[in-house]
Design an enzyme around this catalytic site. Structure first.
Site, PDB file in Angstrom:
ATOM      1  N   ASP A 227     110.087  11.231  20.445  1.00  0.00           N
ATOM      2  CA  ASP A 227     111.448  10.794  20.140  1.00  0.00           C
ATOM      3  C   ASP A 227     111.397   9.441  19.431  1.00  0.00           C
ATOM      4  O   ASP A 227     110.796   8.494  19.937  1.00  0.00           O
ATOM      5  CB  ASP A 227     112.240  10.687  21.451  1.00  0.00           C
ATOM      6  CG  ASP A 227     113.716  10.441  21.245  1.00  0.00           C
ATOM      7  OD1 ASP A 227     114.235  10.779  20.166  1.00  0.00           O
ATOM      8  OD2 ASP A 227     114.367   9.919  22.178  1.00  0.00           O
TER       9      ASP A 227
ATOM     10  N   SER B   8     124.481  11.560  25.295  1.00  0.00           N
ATOM     11  CA  SER B   8     124.820  11.549  26.721  1.00  0.00           C
ATOM     12  C   SER B   8     126.329  11.388  26.883  1.00  0.00           C
ATOM     13  O   SER B   8     126.994  10.743  26.067  1.00  0.00           O
ATOM     14  CB  SER B   8     124.095  10.404  27.438  1.00  0.00           C
ATOM     15  OG  SER B   8     122.725  10.710  27.620  1.00  0.00           O
TER      16      SER B   8
END
Length: 334
Positions: free
Chosen positions: A93, A237
């Site tokens: 990532d 998120s």
């Protein structure tokens, strides 16, 4: 050198094709330790969901790259022992440069991201192309995610004061020149637990921040330019308020927390968005469970006793994401 196939892992190519056809998104969950990995695999086995295990540069520094590689191998075996051989990707990532991406490829990662989004356009193309050429030249093809546009916020070592939407008119040129396998775009998501400033939001009667909507018009314009091309959302998120409240109830101070509404992520996952990154929600769930346990059991000091409930809360949250938000549940064996 290690090939990801020797670890039982897969790359993202077939997974993304199936996700776009099925109108769902593959969960990309960041992990740093054993409890997080266990929760991810348990949740994905029980919901029969494919999964991308994400490792940031910070996670590699914290947990050690060799341990993480073998944790991914263990995740494959763990899923098998739990009764379902779900597809598992090990993904870098926000790879900061070619050297880190190469090291991950050489150490068994099946997918890497090269994040040149903060660079001038031509430099982003150059570094992305260099990573793509190395990844695709491997005996076992490693997939590459690139980024165009800038996300605001802070998470691990990734930081930007403001966001810049991806320009639809650039995406064809960028993907054709780099050869990347998927493209992370900016349409209003953001890193961290404060994805928007209070000034960008409205407030509900009980004081909860309500964020502005994602720029679905930008997403649609990109889809028209790149029909059938895999799109990725970072900084996705939802920052559940129940976790924020628990953390603050038991001594934490995380004011003005706000995330991306889950119904907007569900809408995005029915488009060309076939990978959605979720990191902060896992941190919040784990921290909420640990703070609550320690406050209610001040005599406890065995890490297993507070990490166990944290793992269970993580698992519950990941199952919810797979079933109700990303739509990936039931697609592991497609």
């Amino acid at each position: 050198m290690y090939s990801y196939k020797d670890l039982g892992l897969v790359n993202t190519k077939d997974l993304f094709a199936k996700a776009m056809k099925g109108k769902y998104a593959i969960p990309a969950y960041n992990f740093n330790n054993m409890e997080q990995m266990q929760a991810i695999i348990q949740a994905c086995v029980e919901t029969k969901s494919p999964v991308i295990l994400q490792v940031s540069k910070g996670a590699r520094a914290y947990a050690d790259k060799y341990i993480l590689r073998n944790m991914a191998r263990g995740a494959v075996e763990y899923a098998h022992e739990l009764g379902c051989d779900i597809p598992i990707v090990l993904h870098l990532d926000h790879g900061p440069n070619f050297e880190v991406a190469k090291d991950c490829i050489d150490n068994g990662f099946s997918s890497v991201m090269i994040d040149g989004s903060s660079l001038p356009y031509e430099e982003n193309i150059a570094v992305t192309k260099k990573v793509v050429e190395y990844a695709h030249s491997q005996k076992d093809y490693v997939t590459v995610e690139a980024e165009l546009g800038v996300l605001a916020g802070v998470e691990d070592e990734v930081a930007s004061a403001e966001s810049h939407y991806t320009k639809p008119e650039e995406v064809v040129d960028f993907t054709s020149k780099t050869g990347c396998d998927s493209l992370a775009i900016s349409i209003g998501t953001s890193h961290g637990r404060c994805k928007f400033t209070p000034e960008q939001c409205t407030r509900s009667p009980d004081g909860v921040l309500i964020p502005p909507p994602l720029a679905f018009d930008v997403l649609e314009a990109i889809e028209k330019q790149l029909p059938g091309f895999p799109i990725v959302l970072h900084g996705s998120s939802s920052v559940p308020m129940e976790y924020v409240r628990i953390i603050e109830q038991f001594g934490g101070k995380i004011p003005d927390s706000v995330g991306i509404p889950e119904e907007q992520l569900r809408k995005a996952s029915k488009s060309a968005v076939c990978k959605i990154n979720i990191d902060s929600d896992g941190r919040l769930a784990m921290t909420a469970a640990i703070r609550k346990f320690l406050a209610e059991h001040p005599d406890k000091f065995d890490p297993r006793e507070y990490l166990g409930p944290a793992r269970e809360e993580l698992k519950k949250m990941y199952m919810h994401k797979n079933i109700d938000v990303l739509g990936s549940a039931g697609h592991a064996l497609d």
